[in-house]
Design an enzyme around this catalytic site. Structure first.
Site, PDB file in Angstrom:
ATOM      1  N   GLU A  11       2.056   6.306  -6.945  1.00  0.00           N
ATOM      2  CA  GLU A  11       0.972   7.078  -7.560  1.00  0.00           C
ATOM      3  C   GLU A  11       1.200   8.577  -7.369  1.00  0.00           C
ATOM      4  OE1 GLU A  11      -2.870   5.858  -6.099  1.00  0.00           O
ATOM      5  OE2 GLU A  11      -2.271   3.751  -6.120  1.00  0.00           O
ATOM      6  N   TYR A  47       0.819  -1.214   0.000  1.00  0.00           N
ATOM      7  CA  TYR A  47       0.000   0.000   0.000  1.00  0.00           C
ATOM      8  C   TYR A  47       0.858   1.271   0.000  1.00  0.00           C
ATOM      9  CZ  TYR A  47      -4.696  -2.005   0.330  1.00  0.00           C
ATOM     10  OH  TYR A  47      -5.886  -2.641   0.057  1.00  0.00           O
TER      11      TYR A  47
END
Length: 210
Positions: A155, A148
């Site tokens: 991102e 994560y």
């Protein structure tokens, strides 16, 4: 007659097929990325896997409708946030702008997404079938600790690298991207705490049952 009684409900058949197809698609993303990195370098990974990834990720829009139609009992807000942010990344950030797609962080993003999704969809398939191996449960509820942050960080860095091009293209788009970057810390916290709760429920809870 016996065969019809043993037949799974259409809902289960559909979800097994959807999740199995998703496993195959994300294996393709991870496999292509790992193959391309040493062959062509991270600058050219997008050319070999970019369009494939866009459609593999776009398929996940169906998961929002699965929840709305009652096929799944997942968190609507969490699913919508994850799906929409990824759709933005593949269609609105990496596809139109050169800096993010040629970045090393594009490849790390795909690897983080891909491994996460392979574990998640495989877990869903086996859960519906009723035969989930212990190692798959462990992967589903432990790998997120690394994947994560790796995925969210990649991102954010892809969006950051798109800022200069976005500003040249449209000033409003630039500020939209800046606003999205601001949401990443609380968004990651939300996703992280959600998975920690799910881990507690699905791993610790099962240990107590034993």
């Amino acid at each position: 007659m016996e065969r019809s009684k043993a037949r799974r409900p259409f809902k289960d058949q559909y979800l097994i097929a959807y999740n199995a197809v998703s496993v195959v698609l994300w294996f393709g993303v991870v496999g292509r990325t790992l193959l391309l990195l040493p062959l062509v370098g991270h600058e050219n990974v997008y050319a070999g896997v970019g369009n494939y990834t866009k459609w593999a990720q776009t398929l996940a829009i169906l998961e929002v409708f699965h929840i709305l139609l009652g096929l799944l009992r997942s968190s609507f807000s969490t699913t919508l946030l994850q799906v929409s942010s990824r759709i933005l990344l593949v269609w609105g950030v990496c596809s139109p702008f050169e800096q993010p797609k040629s970045s090393f962080f594009y490849s790390t993003m795909l690897l983080a997404w891909g491994v996460t999704e392979i574990c998640r969809y495989s877990y869903y398939v086996t859960s519906i079938v009723g035969r989930t191996p212990a190692f798959l449960t462990w992967l589903r509820y432990n790998t997120f600790y690394v994947l994560y942050p790796m995925g969210a960080g990649s991102e954010a860095l892809c969006i950051y690298r798109a800022l200069s091009e976005a500003r040249s293209y449209n000033e409003i788009l630039y500020w939209v991207f800046v606003g999205i970057l601001v949401t990443y810390p609380p968004g990651l916290y939300n996703q992280y705490t959600h998975m920690i709760k799910q881990r507690r429920k699905n791993i610790r809870g099962k240990k107590r049952e034993k």
